[in-house]
Design a protein around this motif. Structure first.
Motif, PDB file in Angstrom:
ATOM      1  N   CYS A 232      -9.361  -1.139  -2.542  1.00 23.49           N
ATOM      2  CA  CYS A 232      -9.785  -0.299  -1.406  1.00 23.49           C
ATOM      3  C   CYS A 232      -8.602   0.420  -0.783  1.00 23.49           C
TER       4      CYS A 232
ATOM      5  N   MET B 203     -17.667  -3.758   1.732  1.00 18.89           N
ATOM      6  CA  MET B 203     -16.385  -3.044   1.798  1.00 18.89           C
ATOM      7  C   MET B 203     -16.422  -1.794   0.907  1.00 18.89           C
TER       8      MET B 203
ATOM      9  N   ARG C 113      -9.629  -7.120  -3.864  1.00 20.41           N
ATOM     10  CA  ARG C 113     -10.591  -6.217  -3.215  1.00 20.41           C
ATOM     11  C   ARG C 113      -9.855  -5.211  -2.322  1.00 20.41           C
ATOM     12  N   ASP C 114      -8.914  -5.705  -1.519  1.00 25.13           N
ATOM     13  CA  ASP C 114      -8.196  -4.823  -0.600  1.00 25.13           C
ATOM     14  C   ASP C 114      -7.293  -3.844  -1.350  1.00 25.13           C
TER      15      ASP C 114
ATOM     16  N   THR D 217     -14.196  -9.270  -6.056  1.00 19.44           N
ATOM     17  CA  THR D 217     -13.994 -10.094  -4.865  1.00 19.44           C
ATOM     18  C   THR D 217     -14.421 -11.539  -5.126  1.00 19.44           C
TER      19      THR D 217
ATOM     20  N   ARG E 273     -16.069   2.303   1.876  1.00 24.73           N
ATOM     21  CA  ARG E 273     -15.118   3.234   1.276  1.00 24.73           C
ATOM     22  C   ARG E 273     -15.790   4.363   0.522  1.00 24.73           C
TER      23      ARG E 273
ATOM     24  N   ARG F 245      -5.739  -0.641   0.759  1.00 23.00           N
ATOM     25  CA  ARG F 245      -5.214  -1.053   2.056  1.00 23.00           C
ATOM     26  C   ARG F 245      -4.362  -2.304   1.905  1.00 23.00           C
TER      27      ARG F 245
ATOM     28  N   PRO G 264      -3.497  -5.905   1.988  1.00 17.94           N
ATOM     29  CA  PRO G 264      -4.423  -7.040   2.012  1.00 17.94           C
ATOM     30  C   PRO G 264      -4.460  -7.732   3.379  1.00 17.94           C
ATOM     31  N   MET G 265      -5.678  -7.890   3.892  1.00 15.85           N
ATOM     32  CA  MET G 265      -5.933  -8.542   5.168  1.00 15.85           C
ATOM     33  C   MET G 265      -5.271  -9.928   5.224  1.00 15.85           C
TER      34      MET G 265
ATOM     35  N   ASN H 283       0.807  -1.210   0.000  1.00 13.42           N
ATOM     36  CA  ASN H 283       0.000   0.000   0.000  1.00 13.42           C
ATOM     37  C   ASN H 283       0.849   1.273   0.000  1.00 13.42           C
TER      38      ASN H 283
END
Lengths: 208, 208, 208
Positions: C138, C22, C134-135, C40, C26, C140, C142-143, A139
Motif C-alpha cells: 500500500c 485497506m 500489506r503496508d 495480509t 487505496r 506506506r 509499516p504501521m 517508504n
C-alpha cells in the motif's frame, strides 16, 4: 579469517546504527528502530542466502548477531543526540561495512561452487540489499538505485577479489587487497562526489 | 520447447526495457536502471522459485540471463529518446511476455508435481511479480493491484492451459492455445480499456 | 491442537478482511483486494517458512487456505458498506489472530529444533509480517514499526509461551495461557493507548 570477522561485527553495528537513525527520522517507535537497524545490518546476507538456497540463514545459526544489531539500534536511539559530530565516522565505517559485506558475500557463493558471475553478484547483494530493504521499509526509492557510487564500489570490490583469486593470489591477500582498494574507492567517491550518469525526463518523452 | 524459449528471451528483454524506462522516470542512475530492468524481467520467476523451494533459482543456473536483462536496460537508457514511437510495440511484447511467463511458471510447478491450484498460482506469480517488485522499488502502489486486466489475463491463461492439459490435449498444443488466447485477451483488454470493479470511499466509511 | 486450528482459520479470515479494506481504501480493483487480503493473512507464515527453510510453505501444502482468504476478501469488498459498526469486532479478532499467529509460529520453529531466540522471533515474524507486507504493497511505512503495542504483544506472547514450556508446563496449557495473556495485553494496550517511546527530530540533528 579473524580480521574479516572483526570487520563484519563492526560493519553490522554501523549498519544497525544507520538503520536506527533512519527509523528515528521516520518517527518509528523503539521496536521499529530496533527492527529497522537489524534489517539494515542483516538483510543483505539474508537475501543472498535465500536466493542461493544457502540454509540455514546466517543469523538463524548465530542468533547472537540479532542481539548485537538490536542492541546497537537501541543504544543509538538514546545516544543519537550526542552523535552529531560523528557523521564522518559513520560514513567511514559504513564504507568499510560495504566492502566487508561484499567480500564475505563472495566467499559464501564461492563456498557453494557458484559461477564467477554469481559470486560477484552475491557480493553485490550482500553489500547493498540491507540498505535497499531499509529504504523500502521507510517508504522511499532506495538510495542505492539513485545516487552515489555505492553499488559500483561493491561491484568493483567483488570483481577485483575474483580477479585476484583467479590470478592465483592467496585468499587472505586477495581479500585484504579488495577491502583496501574498495574502501579507498568509496572514500574517493564520497570526497569527490563521483556519480553514475542519470537521464532526464526528455529522454523518455512519449514512453510514459 | 523452442518457441516458448524464444518468446521467453523476447519477454525478459521487453520487461527489462520497461523496467529501465520506469527507472529513468524516477531519476535513477545507470546502476539503478540496470538493476530495475533485471528485477522487472527476472523477479517473477525468482519469487515463484523461492515460494516453491525450487532451487537453484533460474538466473543462478543461467547467469547469461542477467547479462541479457542488464544489457537490454543499459541500451534502453541510451536509446530511449528514439523509442517514443515504439509505445505500441512495447505494449504488445509486454502482453506476449505476460502470457509466456504464465505458461512457463505453470510448467515449473507442474514439473514439481504441485496441486493444480498452485500450478495456476505459480503462473500468475511468474507473470505479475516482476512488475510488482519494480513498482515497490519505485515507491508506488503496484499497478497490477489497481488497474487494467493484467493479473486477470495471467489467471485466464493459466486456467485455460491447465484445463486443456486436463482434457488430454498435448502439452505443445495446450501451451500455444493458452499463449494465443491469453495474448488476444490482453490486447482486447487494452484496446477496450476493460477493468475489474473498484470501490469507492463511501463503501468503507467507519472502517478507517 | 483443534482450538488453535480454529482460531487460526478465524484469524486468517479477519486478516484477509482487514487487508481487503485497506486495498479498497487505496482504490485497488477486485484482484488487488483479493491479493492484498491473501498477503495480509498468509504473508507472515510465508516469510517465516522461507527464512527457516521450512518447505513446503504452508499454503502450498494447503491451497484451500488461499480460497479461504481470497473468498473472505471478495465478500468483504461487497459487504464493507454494512460493516462500519463492526470496527470493534475486527479489532478483537485481529488481536486474537496476532497471538494465534505468534503461538503457531513458535510451534513451527520448535518443531524444527530452532534456538529459543529464533523460536520467539519466528512467532514475532508470523504475527507481524502479514501486516508489514500489506503496508509495503500500500506504499506506506509499516504501521507495526511506528505505533501501538503490536509487535510488543507478539514478543510478550512468544516469550511467555517459551518460558512456560521451559518450566515444564504442558504444550496445551502453555499455548492457552499465552493466547489468553497475549490477547488481554493487546486489548489493554488498545484500550489505554499504550505506546513505546518515539524520538523527536532534535535527537538526530546533524545526522541527516
Amino acid at each position: 579469517m579473524t580480521l574479516l570477522h572483526t570487520i563484519y561485527l563492526l560493519a553490522i553495528t554501523a549498519e544497525a546504527m544507520s538503520g536506527a537513525i533512519m527509523g528515528m527520522r521516520r518517527g518509528m517507535d523503539l521496536f521499529g528502530i530496533c527492527m529497522l537497524g537489524t534489517v539494515t545490518a542483516l538483510g543483505g546476507g539474508t537475501v543472498r542466502d535465500i536466493l542461493l538456497g544457502n540454509y540455514p540463514v546466517g543469523w538463524i545459526q548465530h542468533p547472537e548477531f540479532l542481539a548485537f544489531t538490536a542492541g546497537a539500534a537501541l543504544v543509538t536511539a538514546f545516544v543519537a543526540r550526542y552523535l552529531h559530530h560523528l557523521r564522518m565516522v559513520f560514513l567511514l565505517v559504513d564504507g568499510l561495512g560495504l566492502v566487508a559485506f561484499t567480500v564475505i558475500g563472495c566467499d559464501v557463493a564461492l563456498g557453494l561452487g557458484a559461477h564467477p558471475a554469481i559470486v560477484v553478484l552475491a557480493g553485490l547483494i550482500t553489500g547493498i540489499f540491507g540498505g535497499l530493504l531499509r529504504d523500502i521499509l521507510c517508504n522511499r526509492v532506495p538510495m542505492v538505485l539513485r545516487r552515489e557510487l555505492y553499488a559500483t564500489v561493491a561491484l568493483f570490490t567483488g570483481l577485483l577479489y575474483m580477479t585476484l583469486l583467479w590470478l592465483g593470489v592467496s585468499s587472505n591477500i586477495a581479500s585484504v587487497a579488495a577491502l583496501v582498494s574498495g574502501f579507498l574507492f568509496r572514500v574517493l567517491a564520497v570526497a569527490f562526489d563521483w556519480r553514475l550518469p542519470t537521464f532526464n525526463r526528455r529522454d523518455i518523452r512519449g514512453l510514459d
